[in-house]
Write a protein that holds these residues in place. Structure first.
Motif, short mmCIF file in Angstrom:
data_model
loop_
_atom_site.label_atom_id
_atom_site.label_comp_id
_atom_site.label_asym_id
_atom_site.label_seq_id
_atom_site.Cartn_x
_atom_site.Cartn_y
_atom_site.Cartn_z
N PHE A 181 0.58 -1.06 0.11
CA PHE A 181 0.05 -0.03 0.08
C PHE A 181 1.03 1.21 -0.07
O PHE A 181 1.84 1.38 1.03
N ASP A 182 0.86 1.89 -1.02
CA ASP A 182 1.75 3.16 -1.15
C ASP A 182 1.23 4.57 -0.64
O ASP A 182 0.64 5.18 -1.13
N VAL A 220 -7.31 -0.93 4.88
CA VAL A 220 -7.27 -1.29 3.33
C VAL A 220 -7.46 -2.90 3.40
O VAL A 220 -7.23 -3.51 4.23
N GLN A 230 -5.55 0.11 -3.39
CA GLN A 230 -4.70 1.13 -3.16
C GLN A 230 -5.86 2.51 -2.60
O GLN A 230 -5.59 3.38 -1.81
N TYR A 232 -8.98 3.18 0.04
CA TYR A 232 -8.87 2.79 1.54
C TYR A 232 -10.48 3.37 2.11
O TYR A 232 -11.00 3.90 1.21
#
Length: 489
Positions: A181-182, A220, A230, A232
């Motif tokens: 998760f970025d 997430v 990606q 949330y």
């Protein structure tokens, strides 16, 4: 499909008459179950043993993964400094036969200050913090039986985020890719619910109107533990101040610390959130509030695995003064903060709640955290009971599809004053299972009081969708208290 309908769950038990909630107070063990090794300068947890962690019970053994803090003396990963020489990490491991007395086995996985006889778990990210673990028996791949999420420091981005790992035995771990998760995410729990994996934690995001917000709980999701969306979702949020200028993680108001520490019980999730009383001393440029910020636990529940709500809004389920640090030297100024994780589990006739007790000390040289334990009788988070002046009351369930061989039992006290009726989805009572033929309980109280009907057996309704109505009445028995309904095989 088994159905656990908790009294604190107003979606599963949506309609009631003359009944209110009576929240159960947990029994807290005064002594910690795990403390830092402050007398050992070479121990990886010589500053703190934090329960941003997880506990699994299997084959009569308790297993704990926790996150340590240490004083930097060289010879190990430098880590990210909290203040001065205090460093976060590494992830460590402990075992217990009774859940109270723990040992830290020598794993030999990581060389730490010239030695390998330590309890450090080897992970690709040497600089790490919170760790959460589940045993996933639904995964057909035995090499992924244990699943972990931990926090990984991303220096090029300047934030903490999550990283995953899998293991066949809970000791030898294979890391997943970086940045699944970025974005910034410090997690409170990992859980599987209805075939999806969730990581619940705190984010610092823009709120309404693009204004700043405080710490809030988000989650997430992944369908397979490898690919994480990606996008949330809001897990649990507290109100922000009405004045946008008063909002933000460095402002003095109540926030959600680290998000929801949740556990899945099939059709429902129960969790604790950190009720963070933010008290930064801005004149000292102290956005965090050393020695001043404190934290309690709030109780939350979810029926979809993502969105949590409080059974009683604003209720403090466990106050910091009810679970104080027992092993902290006297005279140390600190704010008490309770910390949640993957610490809720049912073992036998008890619900165990492992949690962290963090002494948020005014002086960093006194930094300290330990692991604690609170307990409840199994699934007795709260009860539905009669209003003080009411003679009787009742509660309806949501529609339930009964499997073949279905049984119904109540987790209850004063069960002699309870009757269970069966209706169709539209609340029409079935004559063979209601009125004078309503179900009765064989035991006067207990965690699993079996319900039987004097007419046809419940098996006659296999495959049908029904509602249950539980009636409570005062009489020559203990005060009736309904904690949960169990419907299934």
């Amino acid at each position: 499909m088994a159905h656990l309908l908790l009294a604190i769950d107003n979606e599963s038990l949506p309609l009631r008459r003359n009944l209110c909630l009576y929240i159960t107070r947990p029994q807290v063990r005064a002594e910690p179950v795990l403390t830092p090794r402050r007398g050992d300068p070479d121990a990886p947890d010589n500053a703190a043993a934090h329960f941003y962690g997880g506990v699994v019970h299997e084959a009569g053994r308790y297993r704990m993964w926790y996150y340590a803090c240490h004083w930097d003396r060289g010879g190990g990963p430098a880590g990210v400094p909290l203040l001065g020489d205090l460093r976060e990490g590494p992830v460590c491991y402990a075992e217990s036969g009774d859940g109270v007395h723990w040992i830290r086995p020598g794993l030999g996985q990581v060389e730490w200050r010239g030695r390998r006889d330590n309890n450090i778990i080897r992970l690709d990210a040497a600089v790490n913090e919170g760790v959460h673990v589940i045993r996933d028996d639904e995964d057909p791949d035995a090499g992924r039986r244990y699943k972990m999420v931990y926090n990984d420091w991303v220096p090029e981005r300047g934030f903490w985020t999550v990283r995953t790992a899998t293991s066949p035995d809970g000791l030898a771990w294979t890391d997943g890719p970086r940045l699944p998760f970025d974005g910034f995410l410090e997690q409170a729990s990992l859980y599987r619910f209805r075939g999806l994996y969730y990581i619940a934690g705190q984010m610092l995001l823009a709120g309404e109107g693009g204004h700043a917000s405080g710490r809030q709980g988000f989650a997430v999701v992944s369908p397979d533990f490898e690919h994480w969306l990606q996008e949330y979702g809001e897990s649990f949020l507290l109100p922000e101040p009405s004045d946008p200028a008063a909002r933000g993680c460095d402002k003095p108001y109540e926030q959600v610390h680290i998000g929801v520490g949740a556990a899945s019980f099939g059709n429902v999730c129960v969790g604790l959130y950190g009720l963070w009383h933010n008290r930064p001393r801005l004149e000292d440029k102290d956005w965090f509030g050393f020695g001043a910020t404190s934290g309690d636990f709030g109780l939350v529940i979810s029926n979809d695995g993502l969105h949590f709500r409080e059974p009683v809004k604003g209720h403090v389920w466990l106050h910091r003064d009810e679970s104080p640090c027992a092993a902290l030297p006297p005279g140390v100024a600190h704010g008490r903060i309770l910390c949640q994780g993957n610490g809720i589990l049912n073992v036998g006739d008890r619900t165990l709640i492992y949690h962290g007790r963090w002494a948020n000390t005014a002086d960093v040289k006194d930094y300290y955290a330990e692991v604690a334990l609170a307990t409840l009788p199994r699934d007795r988070w709260g009860a539905l009971g009669l209003f003080p002046q009411a003679a009787d009351g009742s509660v309806w369930t949501v529609p339930l599809t009964l499997p073949r061989g279905a049984q119904v039992s109540l987790n209850a006290d004063g069960a002699g004053g309870m009757r269970v009726e069966v209706a169709d989805e539209r609340f029409a009572l079935l004559p063979a299972f209601s009125g004078d033929r309503a179900g009765r309980l064989a035991a006067p109280d207990g965690l699993e009081c079996r319900v039987s009907w004097p007419g046809p057996d419940l098996a006659a309704l296999a495959g049908q969708t029904v509602r249950l109505r539980v009636r409570l009445a005062r009489g020559g028995h203990a005060e009736p208290r309904l904690y949960a309904i169990n419907a299934g095989i």
